[in-house]
Design a protein around this motif. Structure first.
Motif, PDB file in Angstrom:
ATOM      1  N   CYS A  84     -10.262 -18.343  -7.523  1.00 46.96           N
ATOM      2  CA  CYS A  84      -9.011 -18.382  -8.846  1.00 46.96           C
ATOM      3  C   CYS A  84      -8.369 -17.203  -8.667  1.00 46.96           C
ATOM      4  O   CYS A  84      -7.471 -17.417  -9.346  1.00 46.96           O
ATOM      5  N   ILE A  85      -9.480 -16.542  -9.166  1.00 52.77           N
ATOM      6  CA  ILE A  85      -8.726 -14.803  -8.603  1.00 52.77           C
ATOM      7  C   ILE A  85      -7.743 -14.803  -8.430  1.00 52.77           C
ATOM      8  O   ILE A  85      -6.647 -13.947  -8.800  1.00 52.77           O
ATOM      9  N   HIS A  86      -8.092 -14.891  -7.230  1.00 51.47           N
ATOM     10  CA  HIS A  86      -7.205 -13.952  -5.681  1.00 51.47           C
ATOM     11  C   HIS A  86      -5.787 -14.898  -5.837  1.00 51.47           C
ATOM     12  O   HIS A  86      -4.686 -14.296  -6.003  1.00 51.47           O
ATOM     13  N   TRP A  87      -5.943 -16.266  -6.226  1.00 48.33           N
ATOM     14  CA  TRP A  87      -4.460 -17.039  -6.615  1.00 48.33           C
ATOM     15  C   TRP A  87      -3.315 -16.190  -8.124  1.00 48.33           C
ATOM     16  O   TRP A  87      -2.964 -15.787  -8.259  1.00 48.33           O
ATOM     17  N   ALA A  88      -4.464 -15.980  -8.936  1.00 55.42           N
ATOM     18  CA  ALA A  88      -3.654 -15.342 -10.406  1.00 55.42           C
ATOM     19  C   ALA A  88      -3.109 -14.602 -10.333  1.00 55.42           C
ATOM     20  O   ALA A  88      -2.188 -14.089 -10.208  1.00 55.42           O
ATOM     21  N   VAL A  89      -3.823 -13.319  -9.118  1.00 61.18           N
ATOM     22  CA  VAL A  89      -3.363 -11.424  -8.748  1.00 61.18           C
ATOM     23  C   VAL A  89      -1.758 -11.892  -8.377  1.00 61.18           C
ATOM     24  O   VAL A  89      -1.281 -11.121  -8.187  1.00 61.18           O
ATOM     25  N   TRP A  90      -2.306 -12.238  -6.957  1.00 54.64           N
ATOM     26  CA  TRP A  90      -0.996 -13.832  -6.018  1.00 54.64           C
ATOM     27  C   TRP A  90       0.327 -13.425  -6.897  1.00 54.64           C
ATOM     28  O   TRP A  90       0.817 -13.253  -6.845  1.00 54.64           O
ATOM     29  N   ALA A  91      -0.263 -13.953  -8.075  1.00 53.08           N
ATOM     30  CA  ALA A  91       0.891 -14.547  -9.073  1.00 53.08           C
ATOM     31  C   ALA A  91       1.328 -13.667  -9.787  1.00 53.08           C
ATOM     32  O   ALA A  91       2.626 -13.298  -9.589  1.00 53.08           O
ATOM     33  N   LEU A  92       0.730 -12.871 -10.093  1.00 57.70           N
ATOM     34  CA  LEU A  92       0.909 -11.284 -10.770  1.00 57.70           C
ATOM     35  C   LEU A  92       1.722 -10.820 -10.243  1.00 57.70           C
ATOM     36  O   LEU A  92       2.903 -10.497 -10.795  1.00 57.70           O
ATOM     37  N   CYS A  93       1.851  -9.960  -8.847  1.00 59.53           N
ATOM     38  CA  CYS A  93       1.822  -9.771  -7.522  1.00 59.53           C
ATOM     39  C   CYS A  93       3.546  -9.281  -7.522  1.00 59.53           C
ATOM     40  O   CYS A  93       4.445  -9.047  -7.454  1.00 59.53           O
ATOM     41  N   ASN A  94       3.154 -11.447  -6.897  1.00 61.94           N
ATOM     42  CA  ASN A  94       4.708 -11.932  -6.360  1.00 61.94           C
ATOM     43  C   ASN A  94       5.535 -12.089  -7.612  1.00 61.94           C
ATOM     44  O   ASN A  94       6.433 -11.375  -7.713  1.00 61.94           O
ATOM     45  N   LEU A  95       5.476 -11.989  -8.745  1.00 62.89           N
ATOM     46  CA  LEU A  95       6.269 -11.795 -10.185  1.00 62.89           C
ATOM     47  C   LEU A  95       7.164 -11.109 -10.720  1.00 62.89           C
ATOM     48  O   LEU A  95       8.213 -10.250 -10.725  1.00 62.89           O
ATOM     49  N   SER A  96       6.117  -9.950 -10.472  1.00 68.46           N
ATOM     50  CA  SER A  96       6.067  -8.657 -11.069  1.00 68.46           C
ATOM     51  C   SER A  96       7.598  -7.783 -10.275  1.00 68.46           C
ATOM     52  O   SER A  96       8.004  -6.820 -10.585  1.00 68.46           O
ATOM     53  N   GLY A  97       6.871  -8.470  -8.444  1.00 71.96           N
ATOM     54  CA  GLY A  97       7.771  -7.837  -8.187  1.00 71.96           C
ATOM     55  C   GLY A  97       9.939  -8.505  -7.947  1.00 71.96           C
ATOM     56  O   GLY A  97      10.614  -7.502  -7.438  1.00 71.96           O
ATOM     57  N   ASP A 125      11.262  -9.364 -11.068  1.00 69.46           N
ATOM     58  CA  ASP A 125      11.509  -9.883 -12.533  1.00 69.46           C
ATOM     59  C   ASP A 125      11.129  -8.785 -13.260  1.00 69.46           C
ATOM     60  O   ASP A 125      10.185  -9.148 -13.176  1.00 69.46           O
ATOM     61  N   ALA A 126      12.062  -7.278 -14.098  1.00 67.08           N
ATOM     62  CA  ALA A 126      10.711  -6.608 -14.727  1.00 67.08           C
ATOM     63  C   ALA A 126      10.772  -7.186 -15.823  1.00 67.08           C
ATOM     64  O   ALA A 126       9.895  -6.357 -16.441  1.00 67.08           O
ATOM     65  N   ARG A 127      11.426  -8.138 -16.319  1.00 69.00           N
ATOM     66  CA  ARG A 127      10.991  -8.931 -17.658  1.00 69.00           C
ATOM     67  C   ARG A 127       9.528  -9.428 -17.401  1.00 69.00           C
ATOM     68  O   ARG A 127       8.498  -9.273 -18.461  1.00 69.00           O
ATOM     69  N   TYR A 128       9.189  -9.385 -16.403  1.00 72.26           N
ATOM     70  CA  TYR A 128       7.719 -10.059 -15.742  1.00 72.26           C
ATOM     71  C   TYR A 128       6.245  -9.048 -16.598  1.00 72.26           C
ATOM     72  O   TYR A 128       5.295  -8.864 -16.812  1.00 72.26           O
ATOM     73  N   ILE A 129       7.227  -8.008 -15.678  1.00 67.19           N
ATOM     74  CA  ILE A 129       6.225  -6.172 -16.035  1.00 67.19           C
ATOM     75  C   ILE A 129       6.309  -5.913 -18.059  1.00 67.19           C
ATOM     76  O   ILE A 129       5.032  -5.779 -18.176  1.00 67.19           O
ATOM     77  N   ARG A 130       7.203  -6.311 -18.006  1.00 58.51           N
ATOM     78  CA  ARG A 130       7.159  -6.359 -19.915  1.00 58.51           C
ATOM     79  C   ARG A 130       6.024  -7.278 -20.384  1.00 58.51           C
ATOM     80  O   ARG A 130       5.459  -6.964 -21.509  1.00 58.51           O
ATOM     81  N   LEU A 131       6.187  -8.568 -20.334  1.00 57.02           N
ATOM     82  CA  LEU A 131       4.708  -9.700 -20.073  1.00 57.02           C
ATOM     83  C   LEU A 131       3.799  -9.230 -20.095  1.00 57.02           C
ATOM     84  O   LEU A 131       2.977  -9.334 -20.824  1.00 57.02           O
ATOM     85  N   LEU A 132       3.320  -8.255 -18.769  1.00 59.88           N
ATOM     86  CA  LEU A 132       2.176  -7.814 -18.931  1.00 59.88           C
ATOM     87  C   LEU A 132       1.747  -6.659 -19.495  1.00 59.88           C
ATOM     88  O   LEU A 132       0.427  -6.933 -20.140  1.00 59.88           O
ATOM     89  N   LEU A 133       2.711  -6.033 -20.003  1.00 59.23           N
ATOM     90  CA  LEU A 133       2.732  -4.609 -20.868  1.00 59.23           C
ATOM     91  C   LEU A 133       1.808  -5.251 -22.237  1.00 59.23           C
ATOM     92  O   LEU A 133       1.451  -5.145 -23.445  1.00 59.23           O
ATOM     93  N   GLU A 134       3.003  -6.748 -22.815  1.00 56.79           N
ATOM     94  CA  GLU A 134       2.474  -7.079 -24.015  1.00 56.79           C
ATOM     95  C   GLU A 134       1.411  -8.442 -23.793  1.00 56.79           C
ATOM     96  O   GLU A 134       0.900  -7.861 -25.107  1.00 56.79           O
ATOM     97  N   GLU A 135       0.857  -8.426 -22.593  1.00 52.82           N
ATOM     98  CA  GLU A 135      -0.412  -9.634 -22.843  1.00 52.82           C
ATOM     99  C   GLU A 135      -1.346  -8.711 -22.408  1.00 52.82           C
ATOM    100  O   GLU A 135      -1.831  -9.334 -21.867  1.00 52.82           O
ATOM    101  N   ASN A 136      -1.445  -7.380 -22.619  1.00 53.71           N
ATOM    102  CA  ASN A 136      -2.951  -6.384 -22.182  1.00 53.71           C
ATOM    103  C   ASN A 136      -3.478  -6.888 -20.630  1.00 53.71           C
ATOM    104  O   ASN A 136      -4.132  -6.945 -20.593  1.00 53.71           O
ATOM    105  N   GLY A 137      -1.600  -7.856 -19.412  1.00 52.70           N
ATOM    106  CA  GLY A 137      -1.677  -7.918 -17.994  1.00 52.70           C
ATOM    107  C   GLY A 137      -3.260  -6.327 -17.995  1.00 52.70           C
ATOM    108  O   GLY A 137      -3.547  -6.813 -16.161  1.00 52.70           O
ATOM    109  N   VAL A 138      -2.850  -4.445 -18.108  1.00 53.34           N
ATOM    110  CA  VAL A 138      -3.149  -4.072 -17.084  1.00 53.34           C
ATOM    111  C   VAL A 138      -4.408  -4.102 -17.185  1.00 53.34           C
ATOM    112  O   VAL A 138      -5.145  -3.621 -16.415  1.00 53.34           O
ATOM    113  N   ASN A 139      -4.870  -4.420 -18.535  1.00 52.72           N
ATOM    114  CA  ASN A 139      -7.405  -4.233 -18.430  1.00 52.72           C
ATOM    115  C   ASN A 139      -7.036  -5.259 -17.858  1.00 52.72           C
ATOM    116  O   ASN A 139      -8.401  -4.536 -17.125  1.00 52.72           O
TER     117      ASN A 139
END
Length: 827
Positions: free
Chosen positions: A757-770, A772-786
């Motif tokens: 489950c973690i693998h699918w989630a991380v793959w999805a985030l890595c794919n989407l952040s590459g 559209d830059a708005r998805y990087i901003r979304l990660l920053l807004e929603e505590n994605g870095v931590n």
């Protein structure tokens, strides 16, 4: 199109739209319309009435009633009865249009209120007691100045003719205007010789002559002449009455028998009768300034009387070219030039669709090079306006030497002028809008005067909301106009267009062509942003179109796409609002009917896409879908349409939304569904979307732990392995056709204890952040870095950690290039 002398053509200018603030009076009326309880006592059983403390000033009563009628159009009798109370309000003008009302209600308000204007347009008059005989009693009133009846129809059964009414200065001392259009009661009016009313405007439009009808006049009214006030009025000067009153002492009994005689013999026996003599124009020689005889026959004797009206400045003797009876409407043998010479004060003339208009030029004489024609003789003076619609006269080269403004079909200017002039005449309006539409079909020709034309189109829709032919041309022109000028229009103008469209759809939902035009035009708007001002009404109307046109593929497709667009906006979250409109049940019903017909078309695919959008982050809608048998429905669609990857993608998108809701996941725990999701995960569908959605669904279900896996087949561990293997086969740079509002459900999976489950989630985030830059901003807004940093500390596969690290690297690179923006947004 003939060319015109540009030096004589007035310049075509557009209106300037200014968005002005509403006056305080209008603001108050708007509030009262929304909250009628401010005026009326809340009485759900009996008729409404004013609060005891409410007394309306005369200044606002007319406008208030006119605007409130739109809110009470289904029960305007109730409202009119309230406004009949002369102690509570003072009504001076009553204007009813496109409503149904009881005769007694109208008679009561006309009796109790001192009206100076009564205007009834396209009104259905309910008169069970008198069958419309007493319609002219509405004109009684010593304060009445303007009496207008246009296309007033009596129900349940209109008699052949009304009781006679004599207008004189004693009964109607202030009467200045009589305007009758499509009214049989026009034959029942006599104007007094002894005490004539001095009208300044008389209209007798589209009044049919019927010898049979004249016989009914005799039948119903001979008995009234004896001993009535008409006796001393020399009423027998009316030609047909005079003829029958002096012919061989015919008895009333013999006259009554005519009603039952053969219609052919009646036509042979009765003379040709003209209406105009009953109105005694000779008594208004100095007062009458406007005479309108549109589509009503004129005798040769009538012309001599008309030419004696020395103060006449407006004359309309036009004919409706599209009427079944237009060929039988007689017109005198006169010319435009003679009319201008005989009426020295004439400023405006309408001779549309007549031979008079066609004889402006000498037949057969044309310019040998251009083929253009000129006026047959010089003009003594120039009019302000002349209407030559549906005639060759408007194509004459020097037609603008006749008048400063010309209504016709030979140019944009003439057509716009024709529309303005004929705004109350549906046949002529339809013809003008048809000409405009034909011009526009040439792609090089844009529609002129977008502000003025829009105003005219909306006014035509409002005035003639029951005319199918006219509305078809209006909607066609609005399609081109909005495509050309949408960005040019202000918000109130856009709201006006959409409001008119909703009215059209409500009244003409069964007309496929009109509904299609409306829905096509709505695609020129910013949906749903332009719908927000009245979203419930608009959404409900479009849903109704979707339901009513299940078997019209074009309309069904247009309506379904609009429904989808309304609920997929990132800017406006309306998914919760549509629950009260039965949105999900309507879409489910469409899918069931398509499935029953074994039809997987564009409508079917968009319907599932709509459900995907409407359930996004909206558990209530997901629950409603399941309660409607949605899970069984989707499985049947998979079985019936096994080779439709677009359909599969949309269905699994919806299932993914359901799987994000922890309380709903147990309802997905069915062997048949889990096996279906696994087959889609490991299948050979093109692209990764179907597999991606299937894997996400399974990841959410598996994340609940072994105790939540309540089925024996397929086994949980086997599904976990399938997930990892398939994810590893995906291209990390795959382009995606998906929009995320939030990463919270995915980040929640990244925090769970199941490696796959973690693998699918991380793959999805890595794919989407590459992508559209708005998805990087979304990660920053929603505590994605931590969350991603914590993933690096978990005991999971190295590949998963590499994906997490790659995603963090992208975030860091974004931070380095957008440092100032990030500080402003995130502190």
């Amino acid at each position: 199109m003939s060319s015109l002398n540009d030096a004589t053509i007035p310049k075509l200018t557009d209106d300037v739209y200014v968005s002005k603030p509403l006056f305080l009076q209008q603001l108050c009326i708007d509030v009262i319309k929304k909250h009628p309880g401010l005026l009326f006592e809340n009485n759900e059983v009996g008729p409404i009435k004013f609060h005891s403390t409410v007394f309306l000033p005369a200044l606002i009563t007319d406008d208030l009633l006119e605007q409130m009628l739109s809110a009470f159009e289904d029960n305007c009798d109730n409202l009119l009865n309230v406004f009949s109370n002369q102690f509570k309000c003072c009504l001076q003008r009553l204007k009813l249009a496109n409503v149904s009302v009881k005769f007694q209600t109208l008679l009561q308000i006309c009796t109790h209120q001192k009206l100076h204007t009564l205007e009834l347009i396209n009104v259905e008059l309910i008169d069970h007691e008198h069958n419309g005989k007493r319609i002219l009693e509405l004109s009684n009133g010593k304060r009445l100045q303007n009496f207008v009846l246009q296309n007033v129809k009596v129900q349940p059964a209109e008699v052949k003719i009304s009781l006679f009414k004599r207008f004189d200065r004693e009964e109607n001392p202030q009467l200045k205007s009589i305007r009758l259009s499509k009214q049989k009661c026009a034959w029942s009016i006599l104007l007094s010789n002894e005490l004539p009313v001095f009208l300044d405007c008389l209209e007798l439009s589209d009044i049919e002559e019927s010898r049979i009808q004249n016989s009914h006049i005799l039948n119903l009214n001979f008995s009234m002449l004896d001993g009535s006030r008409y006796k001393d009025d020399n009423s027998f000067s009316v030609p047909f009455l005079q003829r029958f009153s002096t012919s061989s002492n015919r008895k009333a009994d013999d006259t009554m028998k005519m009603e039952d005689s053969d219609s052919d013999s009646l036509h042979e026996e009765l003379p040709q009768v003209y209406l105009l003599p009953q109105y005694r124009l000779q008594s208004m020689v100095k007062s009458l300034s406007s005479l309108i005889l549109y589509n009503t026959s004129i005798g040769s004797d009538d012309v001599d009387v008309i030419f004696r009206l020395v103060n006449l400045n407006y004359l309309d003797i036009s004919v409706c070219s599209r009427s079944d009876r237009s060929q039988n409407v007689e017109r005198p043998d006169v010319s435009v030039f003679e009319i201008i010479n005989k009426l020295p004060k004439l400023h405006s003339l309408d001779v549309s669709a007549t031979d008079i208009a066609n004889q402006l030029y000498t037949a057969g004489i044309r310019n040998t090079i251009t083929g253009e024609r000129k006026l047959s003789q010089p003009v003594s003076r120039r009019l302000d306006f002349i209407a030559l619609c549906e005639s060759d006269g408007c194509e004459v080269l020097d037609v603008y030497s006749l008048a400063e403004s010309v209504a016709g079909h030979n140019s944009d200017h003439q057509i716009i002028t024709s529309i303005q002039h004929n705004i109350n005449r549906p046949p002529e309006l339809t013809a003008a809008f048809s000409r405009l539409y034909e011009f526009r079909r040439n792609e090089s020709h844009s529609l002129p005067c977008p502000n003025r034309l829009l105003k005219l189109l909306l006014e035509a829709v409002h005035r003639h909301s029951q005319d199918n032919n006219l509305l078809l041309m209006c909607t066609a022109n609005l399609f081109f106009l909005t495509r050309q000028s949408y960005t040019f229009y202000a918000v109130p103008q856009r709201n006006g267009i959409i409001t008119a469209f909703m009215k059209i759809l409500t009244l003409h939902m069964d007309n496929n062509l009109i509904v299609r035009n409306v829905l096509l035009t709505l695609y020129h708007f910013d949906v749903p942003c332009d719908f927000i001002f009245n979203f419930d009404v608009i959404a409900k109307t479009i849903l109704n179109a979707l339901k009513r046109h299940q078997f019209n593929n074009e309309v069904n497709t247009l309506a379904m796409h609009l429904c989808n667009t309304m609920v997929c906006s990132l800017q406006y979250d309306l998914k919760r609002d549509v629950r009260r409109l039965d949105f999900v049940p309507t879409i489910v019903d469409v899918i069931k009917k398509r499935l029953n017909d074994k039809l997987c078309d564009e409508v079917m695919e968009v319907a599932w896409s709509t459900l995907w959008n409407v359930t996004d982050e909206t558990p209530q809608n997901s629950t409603e879908f399941i309660d409607l048998g949605g899970l069984e429905l989707l499985e049947k669609c998979f079985q019936e349409f096994e080779t439709k990857p677009e359909l599969h993608k949309n269905i699994m998108g919806l299932v993914g939304n359901i799987a994000e809701v922890k309380e709903l996941r147990p309802r997905l725990m069915q062997s048949i569904l889990i096996e279906r999701f696994r087959k889609l995960l490991t299948g050979d569908s093109p692209g990764i979307e179907v597999k991606y959605n299937s894997c996400g669904t399974l990841a959410h279900i598996i994340s609940d732990g072994p105790e939540a896996w309540t089925i024996e087949e397929p086994r949980r561990d086997d599904v976990r392995q399938n997930m990892y293997d398939v994810i590893e086969s995906w291209d990390l740079c795959s382009q995606r056709n998906i929009n995320y509002r939030s990463f919270v459900p995915i980040l929640r999976l990244a925090e769970c204890d199941v490696p796959e489950c973690i693998h699918w989630a991380v793959w999805a985030l890595c794919n989407l952040s590459g992508i559209d830059a708005r998805y990087i901003r979304l990660l920053l807004e929603e505590n994605g870095v931590n969350v991603l940093t914590a993933v690096l500390e978990k005991n999971i596969r190295p590949k998963t950690k590499e994906l997490a690290a790659a995603t963090l690297q992208k975030i860091e690179e974004y931070r380095s290039t957008h440092d100032s923006d990030i500080q402003d947004d995130f502190g």
